[in-house]
Scaffold this active site. Structure first.
Site, mmCIF file in Angstrom:
data_model
loop_
_atom_site.group_PDB
_atom_site.id
_atom_site.type_symbol
_atom_site.label_atom_id
_atom_site.label_comp_id
_atom_site.label_asym_id
_atom_site.label_seq_id
_atom_site.Cartn_x
_atom_site.Cartn_y
_atom_site.Cartn_z
ATOM 1 N N CYS A 125 -0.287 3.964 1.696
ATOM 2 C CA CYS A 125 -0.047 4.263 3.579
ATOM 3 C C CYS A 125 1.268 4.701 3.776
ATOM 4 O O CYS A 125 1.405 5.154 4.931
ATOM 5 C CB CYS A 125 -0.489 2.785 3.692
ATOM 6 N N ASP A 126 2.063 3.423 3.509
ATOM 7 C CA ASP A 126 3.754 3.477 3.135
ATOM 8 C C ASP A 126 4.429 4.357 3.037
ATOM 9 O O ASP A 126 5.166 4.822 3.764
ATOM 10 C CB ASP A 126 4.138 1.402 3.377
ATOM 11 N N CYS A 151 0.533 -0.842 -0.095
ATOM 12 C CA CYS A 151 0.379 0.060 -0.006
ATOM 13 C C CYS A 151 1.245 1.521 -0.110
ATOM 14 O O CYS A 151 1.467 1.570 0.782
ATOM 15 C CB CYS A 151 -0.998 -0.134 1.089
#
Ligand code: NAP
Length: 310
Positions: free
Chosen positions: A135-136, A132
């Site tokens: 997200c990261d 992701c």
């Protein structure tokens, strides 16, 4: 006999629980085999509104659970539904020999990232291997470093484009010489000087388990069989998702890829069974959108129960 059983304990499940509990429906939530869902596999969540400094994915799920329990949600841990009968109400759900019965069901079982299935991938998950970018991608470890995205669909293109804001260079590894992605997303990738496609190639190993962090990938060209190594600090798998809906086969309508089909909000093909989150959503797949549909499923189930009483 339950008013509402919620299957799944990700963002969608906990949000459904908060809302149905506050509606005094005394929901029962079955956590499934991976309590907290996909967010527990990521690092800091920086894009959920209300957390300007970001919040650890595990902590976020624990806070949602606390909020759900505060209003009376009952939780059964580790319970994995193995069989359902949605042919008539009350609906029946089994976890092996344990039987649950409920007037309504909210399915929030999520989806799992399809894995590459190569050596080093599992060992280095959260140590440079992730699924992701949203997200990261902004984590310090990826800043100004070469990064690898695997896949040729819209997700891979979206992730690669997003990662150009952080990485020094983004390699897009695709097993064919043509992207599957929509033209606009593909053009965005092909016209971005920071993205270098690596065609007809697959990742055969993520390096380096001995160093306990990602330092590169081994590649194999499918046309020439040539083997090479590419240095990178991160590997972003974007080769699709698998909705965790197998147990509902033959019980509710799903599409060819297993996503649950909802009509008019969160209604599934069975009246009284609702679905929310990543097991329905093949487009957005964000914590905030899962929470949003979890809320909608709770309201839909409350309204359905009220209509049954009239
Ligand atoms: P996808 O369209 O199924 O693409 C998966 C990609 O991974 C394909 O290019 C496929 O290669 C490759 N792949 C699959 N298994 C592989 C393996 N074992 N090893 C190497 N490569 C593998 O999945 P997605 O990109 O996640 O998209 C899913 C759906 O969501 C699509 O309908 C997409 O349009 C939608 N979506 C939309 C947006 C948006 O509009 N903003 C963003 C993301 C996703 P092949 O091409 O050779 O099959």
């Amino acid at each position: 006999m339950e008013n509402v059983i919620i299957i799944g304990s990700g963002c969608a499940g906990w949000t459904s629980a908060i809302y149905t509990a506050r509606a005094n429906l005394k929901p029962l939530l079955l956590t499934g085999g991976q309590p907290g869902g996909l967010l527990t596999t990521t690092g800091v969540v920086e894009n959920f509104p209300g957390f300007p400094e970001g919040i650890d994915g595990v902590e976020m799920m624990m806070r949602m659970q606390k909020q759900a329990e505060r209003f009376g949600t009952r939780v059964e841990y580790g319970v994995q539904i193995t069989k359902v009968d949605f042919s008539k109400r009350p609906f029946k759900l089994w976890a092996d020999d344990q039987l649950f019965e409920s007037q309504t069901v909210i399915i929030a079982v999520g989806a799992s990232h399809r894995h590459l299935g190569v050596p080093g991938e599992t060992e280095l998950e959260r140590k440079g291997v992730t699924y992701c970018a949203t997200c990261d991608g902004a984590l310090p470890v990826f800043r100004n470093q070469p990064l690898v995205v695997v896949g040729g669909g819209d997700s891979a293109c979206e992730e690669a484009t997003y990662l150009t804001h952080f990485g020094s260079k983004v390699y897009l590894i695709h097993r064919r010489d043509q992207l599957r992605a929509s033209k606009i997303m593909a053009d965005r990738v092909l016209n971005n000087p920071k993205i270098q496609p690596v065609w007809n190639s697959v990742v055969t190993e993520v390096l380096d388990v001995k160093q306990d962090k990602v330092t590169g990938v081994k590649l194999r060209n499918l046309q020439t069989s040539a083997v090479s190594e590419l240095a990178c600090a991160g590997v972003f798998g974007a080769i699709g998702h698998i909705p965790s809906t197998g147990v509902f086969t033959g019980q509710i309508e799903r599409d060819a890829d297993g996503y649950i089909i909802c009509r008019q909000g969160t209604n599934t093909s069975v009246t009284g069974v609702f679905a929310a989150g990543d097991c329905v959503d093949r487009t957005y797949r964000q914590a905030i959108t899962a929470a949003g549909t979890g809320c909608a499923a709770a309201i839909d189930s409350e309204r359905f129960l009220n209509s049954c009483l009239i």
